[in-house]
Design an enzyme around this catalytic site. Structure first.
Site, PDB file in Angstrom:
ATOM      1  CB  SER A 189      59.839 -22.984 -25.929  1.00 38.88           C
ATOM      2  OG  SER A 189      60.873 -22.649 -25.027  1.00 38.88           O
ATOM      3  CD  GLU A 190      58.417 -23.872 -21.480  1.00 39.57           C
ATOM      4  OE1 GLU A 190      57.840 -24.960 -21.566  1.00 39.57           O
ATOM      5  OE2 GLU A 190      59.652 -23.763 -21.377  1.00 39.57           O
ATOM      6  CB  THR A 191      56.885 -15.916 -21.551  1.00 38.10           C
ATOM      7  OG1 THR A 191      57.299 -15.776 -22.911  1.00 38.10           O
ATOM      8  CG2 THR A 191      57.038 -14.583 -20.847  1.00 38.10           C
TER       9      THR A 191
END
Length: 303
Positions: free
Chosen positions: A46-48
């Site tokens: 979903s996020e990095t």
């Protein structure tokens, strides 16, 4: 070829393979936004988070946060997970500390504490939540979630659009059973949705006061309005926006209020987010999001 070190953390949990997974690229120098975007798409989480040297040496780091499709102004689980990772890398396993991360939204003050439960990070909201104009009828919201109109809302809580840097449609539902049946029809939602981050449709945050764990104040689910749509197991930026709805509908007392939000149960990735709201003179003056995080992997990125 020299690699860039990366870490994998599960955030808003104390148990590996639960909570929200996060990739943290520790050596982001030399990467432009397009390269970061490609790497985030490679991890496909979903996020990095990408860590670079801060503009101000008094701060801990510069952190940029990408979904697989666009860059975020800030996000909760990358902030909590990155703060804990940087503290652990600096050898702070036994000491509490406070530092600042530079994110697109501004300067984010983070506090790290430790006890037998492991490291815990909380951060101050840079932007307090504000209510945005909403023209979508509750019946439409119910329909795109596969719910009946009379299942939307409880007590005085009604559908709203709130943002503390990232906008979310906040949808109160009657109970856990209704929350469990919610499914976002993303194609239908695109026709009515207000604009969210990255120019896409606003994401949908479903919540109820009915909870699995009696120690938690709310149960939540968050649906990302994409093609296809997907569910997020723990969403700190949504909890930040949701604090505005809590303040608006629940009329919190003067002083600090601390509560926990459970999320991710329906996905098999249970998580807990701590939300603290400070009230003075009948209005919110500050708020904080906090949670645990646990390291689950590391490696080298050759890109």
């Amino acid at each position: 070829m020299k690699g860039r070190k990366y870490l994998l953390y599960d955030v808003f949990t104390q148990d590996p393979l639960t909570g929200n997974p996060l990739a943290i690229v520790l050596e982001a120098e030399g990467l432009d936004a397009a390269a970061m975007q490609r790497i985030a798409r490679e991890f496909n989480l979903s996020e990095t988070a990408f860590v670079d040297a801060p503009a101000d040496p008094k701060h801990k780091a510069r952190v940029r946060i990408f979904t697989p499709d666009y860059e975020m102004p800030f996000a909760g689980h990358p902030t909590v997970g990155t703060a804990i990772a940087l503290s652990e890398l600096a050898g702070g396993e036994d000491a509490d500390e406070i530092f600042v991360l530079e994110e697109n939204i501004g300067l984010v003050r983070c506090a790290i504490s430790r006890n037998a439960s492991g490291p815990f990070a909380e951060f101050d909201l840079v932007e307090l939540p504000r209510q945005l104009k909403l023209t979508v009828e509750p019946e439409v919201v119910g329909a795109v979630l596969g719910l009946d109109a009379d299942e939307i809302g409880f007590e005085n809580h009604r559908v709203g659009l709130w943002s503390a840097g990232v906008p979310y449609l906040t949808v109160p539902v009657a109970n856990l059973g209704v929350a469990a049946r919610a499914r976002l029809d993303s194609a239908a939602w695109q026709e009515f949705a207000p604009t969210g981050t990255g120019g896409s449709a606003a994401n949908v945050y479903v919540y109820t006061r009915d909870t699995h764990d009696r120690d938690n104040a709310f149960h939540a689910r968050m649906f990302v309005a994409g093609n296809p749509s997907y569910e997020d197991p723990a969403t700190g930026s949504a909890a930040a926006a949701f604090s505005g709805a809590i303040m608006h509908f629940d009329q919190l007392p003067e002083g600090p209020t601390r509560l926990w939000i459970e999320q991710g149960m329906e996905m098999g990735r249970p998580s807990r987010i701590r939300l603290e709201i400070d009230v003075k003179g009948g209005r919110m003056i500050s708020a904080r999001i906090g949670g645990h995080a646990v390291k689950v992997g590391e490696g080298q990125l050759f890109a």
